[in-house]
Design an enzyme around this catalytic site. Structure first.
Site, PDB file in Angstrom:
ATOM      1  N   CYS A  28       0.651  -0.557  -0.146  1.00  0.00           N
ATOM      2  CA  CYS A  28      -0.209  -0.211   0.206  1.00  0.00           C
ATOM      3  C   CYS A  28       0.615   1.278   0.404  1.00  0.00           C
ATOM      4  O   CYS A  28       0.414   2.105  -0.115  1.00  0.00           O
ATOM      5  CB  CYS A  28      -1.140  -0.027   1.417  1.00  0.00           C
ATOM      6  SG  CYS A  28      -2.213  -1.598   1.010  1.00  0.00           S
ATOM      7  N   HIS A  74      -3.433   7.163   3.581  1.00  0.00           N
ATOM      8  CA  HIS A  74      -3.305   5.635   2.690  1.00  0.00           C
ATOM      9  C   HIS A  74      -4.538   5.352   3.623  1.00  0.00           C
ATOM     10  O   HIS A  74      -5.413   5.488   4.242  1.00  0.00           O
ATOM     11  CB  HIS A  74      -2.443   4.746   3.067  1.00  0.00           C
ATOM     12  CG  HIS A  74      -3.316   3.485   2.409  1.00  0.00           C
ATOM     13  ND1 HIS A  74      -4.117   3.383   1.695  1.00  0.00           N
ATOM     14  CD2 HIS A  74      -3.029   2.499   3.446  1.00  0.00           C
ATOM     15  CE1 HIS A  74      -4.089   1.952   1.380  1.00  0.00           C
ATOM     16  NE2 HIS A  74      -3.936   1.170   2.457  1.00  0.00           N
ATOM     17  N   ASN A  83     -10.034   0.169   0.947  1.00  0.00           N
ATOM     18  CA  ASN A  83      -8.591   0.198   0.373  1.00  0.00           C
ATOM     19  C   ASN A  83      -8.008  -0.280  -1.131  1.00  0.00           C
ATOM     20  O   ASN A  83      -8.614  -1.392  -1.036  1.00  0.00           O
ATOM     21  CB  ASN A  83      -8.266  -0.951   1.628  1.00  0.00           C
ATOM     22  CG  ASN A  83      -6.755  -0.801   1.776  1.00  0.00           C
ATOM     23  OD1 ASN A  83      -6.068  -0.587   0.740  1.00  0.00           O
ATOM     24  ND2 ASN A  83      -6.388  -1.098   2.356  1.00  0.00           N
TER      25      ASN A  83
HETATM   26  N1  COA Z   1     -17.974  -8.150  10.482  1.00  0.00           N
HETATM   27  C1  COA Z   1     -18.611  -8.691  12.231  1.00  0.00           C
HETATM   28  N2  COA Z   1     -17.183  -8.751  13.323  1.00  0.00           N
HETATM   29  C2  COA Z   1     -16.143  -9.049  12.741  1.00  0.00           C
HETATM   30  C3  COA Z   1     -15.367  -8.820  11.458  1.00  0.00           C
HETATM   31  C4  COA Z   1     -16.616  -8.205  10.643  1.00  0.00           C
HETATM   32  N3  COA Z   1     -16.338  -8.315   9.247  1.00  0.00           N
HETATM   33  N4  COA Z   1     -14.400  -8.766  11.168  1.00  0.00           N
HETATM   34  C5  COA Z   1     -14.252  -9.577  12.597  1.00  0.00           C
HETATM   35  N5  COA Z   1     -15.302  -9.457  13.189  1.00  0.00           N
HETATM   36  C6  COA Z   1     -14.544  -9.861  14.998  1.00  0.00           C
HETATM   37  C7  COA Z   1     -13.447 -10.528  15.474  1.00  0.00           C
HETATM   38  O1  COA Z   1     -14.294 -11.792  15.073  1.00  0.00           O
HETATM   39  C8  COA Z   1     -13.607 -10.444  17.111  1.00  0.00           C
HETATM   40  O2  COA Z   1     -14.450 -11.039  17.261  1.00  0.00           O
HETATM   41  P1  COA Z   1     -14.564 -11.284  19.161  1.00  0.00           P
HETATM   42  O3  COA Z   1     -14.788 -10.386  19.726  1.00  0.00           O
HETATM   43  O4  COA Z   1     -15.110 -12.068  19.005  1.00  0.00           O
HETATM   44  O5  COA Z   1     -13.451 -12.013  18.934  1.00  0.00           O
HETATM   45  C9  COA Z   1     -14.404  -8.851  17.034  1.00  0.00           C
HETATM   46  O6  COA Z   1     -14.813  -8.803  15.702  1.00  0.00           O
HETATM   47  C10 COA Z   1     -13.691  -8.014  17.387  1.00  0.00           C
HETATM   48  O7  COA Z   1     -12.356  -8.601  16.533  1.00  0.00           O
HETATM   49  P2  COA Z   1     -10.646  -7.707  16.671  1.00  0.00           P
HETATM   50  O8  COA Z   1     -10.395  -8.007  15.297  1.00  0.00           O
HETATM   51  O9  COA Z   1     -10.583  -7.338  17.501  1.00  0.00           O
HETATM   52  O10 COA Z   1     -11.110  -5.680  15.818  1.00  0.00           O
HETATM   53  P3  COA Z   1     -10.305  -4.784  15.904  1.00  0.00           P
HETATM   54  O11 COA Z   1     -11.584  -3.343  16.331  1.00  0.00           O
HETATM   55  O12 COA Z   1      -9.453  -4.510  15.858  1.00  0.00           O
HETATM   56  O13 COA Z   1     -10.949  -4.456  14.178  1.00  0.00           O
HETATM   57  C11 COA Z   1     -10.178  -4.385  11.763  1.00  0.00           C
HETATM   58  C12 COA Z   1     -10.629  -5.705  13.364  1.00  0.00           C
HETATM   59  C13 COA Z   1      -9.450  -5.457  10.342  1.00  0.00           C
HETATM   60  C14 COA Z   1     -11.040  -3.598  11.499  1.00  0.00           C
HETATM   61  C15 COA Z   1      -8.436  -3.642  12.637  1.00  0.00           C
HETATM   62  O14 COA Z   1      -7.802  -4.346  12.948  1.00  0.00           O
HETATM   63  C16 COA Z   1      -8.060  -3.274  11.576  1.00  0.00           C
HETATM   64  O15 COA Z   1      -8.304  -2.158  10.167  1.00  0.00           O
HETATM   65  N6  COA Z   1      -6.621  -3.839  11.620  1.00  0.00           N
HETATM   66  C17 COA Z   1      -5.784  -2.600  10.346  1.00  0.00           C
HETATM   67  C18 COA Z   1      -5.950  -3.088   9.119  1.00  0.00           C
HETATM   68  C19 COA Z   1      -5.593  -2.637   7.990  1.00  0.00           C
HETATM   69  O16 COA Z   1      -5.135  -1.831   7.848  1.00  0.00           O
HETATM   70  N7  COA Z   1      -5.063  -3.318   7.086  1.00  0.00           N
HETATM   71  C20 COA Z   1      -4.768  -2.790   5.688  1.00  0.00           C
HETATM   72  C21 COA Z   1      -3.567  -2.225   5.230  1.00  0.00           C
HETATM   73  S1  COA Z   1      -2.776  -1.235   4.389  1.00  0.00           S
END
Ligand code: COA
Length: 319
Positions: free
Chosen positions: A110, A243, A273
């Site tokens: 990215c 980004h 994204n």
């Molecule tokens: N819908 C509903 N629930 C979801 C889900 C979705 N699409 N994706 C994950 N969950 C759930 C998980 O299973 C977890 O459930 P649990 O508590 O029962 O285990 C809960 O939501 C929390 O998950 P978590 O991973 O702690 O959430 P988060 O607040 O960290 O959000 C992301 C997850 C991926 C959105 C976040 O971490 C993020 O954006 N990270 C950066 C990713 C990124 O920028 N990637 C590209 C880089 S270029």
């Protein structure tokens, strides 16, 4: 080592897919995706290839710049989702637009488009006069559509610029550090009967929270460094182009860094994204909006797999 932006362009697939549509086959909801990521809909290829999107963006940038295919000295593409392992996306674009110049791809995930700006700036300080750079992705080809934590985030699109010689590239910083398991897309493992290791599936593998922490720190540190290197302060920056990975990452950087929210551009809500295309699509939206004034400073920042990150300051030269 610098450049001037002669034209910009972008291209998105026709099909927009809402969170509600994803909720029909994934255990997710519009509420979760909107609150945790800030996406309401994203563009997804139905018939378009990565090269189609790249060519759409390239043609728009060439039209704005008035530069024709035979006047290009180099085509550089940033992508992690080229249609082929070889030929490169840049070579496909070259033949599709009827250019004859050397062409090649780079992969900095990215952060790729800012890596391209740096590469083009170096090339333009040598013999080259006009370079087409493109960030283009079809990430929906490499997500596991049963994995709700990644399938809701990634999308398709392309952004391009035609660059010529000039003094607009004021400062830059490129970073590559460890963390190659935090975010990865393993290659197709092949069918060799001799290979004995169980392969990882060729889809996006992501530790969301680790990426989140890296992203906020990288964006703030990189922006601080390039703004200082430019001899400027945040108050001098007219536009920040971050980004588009997660609206919460952008908002955290806005708070931590004291960026005026109205100066920080966002299109994640409708575009998702798009990796290497992300900042280039936003730049094209800004350049076509009529909001840019001659001499405006623009700060760009990106981060992604590698782990990589990058930032730069560009001074808009509208003449
Ligand atoms: N819908 C509903 N629930 C979801 C889900 C979705 N699409 N994706 C994950 N969950 C759930 C998980 O299973 C977890 O459930 P649990 O508590 O029962 O285990 C809960 O939501 C929390 O998950 P978590 O991973 O702690 O959430 P988060 O607040 O960290 O959000 C992301 C997850 C991926 C959105 C976040 O971490 C993020 O954006 N990270 C950066 C990713 C990124 O920028 N990637 C590209 C880089 S270029």
């Amino acid at each position: 080592m610098s450049f001037k932006i002669l034209g910009t362009g972008s291209c998105l697939p026709k099909r927009s897919v809402t969170n509600e549509e994803l909720s029909q086959f994934l255990d997710t909801s519009d509420e979760w995706i909107s609150q945790r990521v800030g996406i309401k809909a994203r563009r997804i290829c139905t018939t378009e290839t990565t090269a189609d999107l790249a060519v759409g963006a390239a043609k728009a940038a060439m039209e704005m710049s008035g530069v024709t295919a035979d006047e290009l000295d180099f085509i550089l593409c940033a992508t992690v989702t080229a249609d082929n392992t070889t030929p490169s996306l840049a070579c496909s674009v070259q033949s599709m637009i009827g250019a004859t110049c050397p062409s090649m791809d780079i992969n900095a995930a990215c952060s790729g488009f800012i890596y391209l700006l740096e590469t083009a700036a170096a090339f333009l300080s040598m013999k080259h006069e006009r370079i087409l750079i493109i960030g283009a992705e079809r990430l929906t080809r490499v997500v596991d559509w049963t994995d709700r934590s990644t399938a809701v985030i990634f999308a398709d699109g392309a952004g391009a610029m035609v660059l010529g010689k000039g003094d607009s590239y004021i400062s830059s910083k490129l970073v590559a550090k460890g963390g190659d398991t935090v975010l990865s897309i393993p290659s197709f493992h092949g069918t060799s009967p001799f290979y004995e290791v169980e392969p990882k599936k060729p889809y996006v593998h992501m530790s969301g929270q680790e990426v989140f922490k890296f992203a906020v720190n990288a964006m703030c540190n990189d922006l601080a460094d390039v703004i200082e290197a430019a001899g400027l302060t945040m108050d001098d920056i007219a536009w920040v182009i971050p980004h588009q990975a997660n609206a919460r990452i952008i908002d955290a950087a806005v708070r931590k860094f004291g960026i005026k929210p109205e100066r920080c551009l966002k299109n994640i809500e409708t575009t998702g994204n798009t990796s290497a295309a992300s900042v280039a699509i936003l730049a094209d939206e800004l350049f076509r909006s009529g909001k840019l004034k001659d001499g405006d400073y623009i700060a760009m920042a990106a981060f992604g797999a590698g782990l990589t990150s990058a930032a730069c300051v560009i001074k808009w030269d509208g003449n």
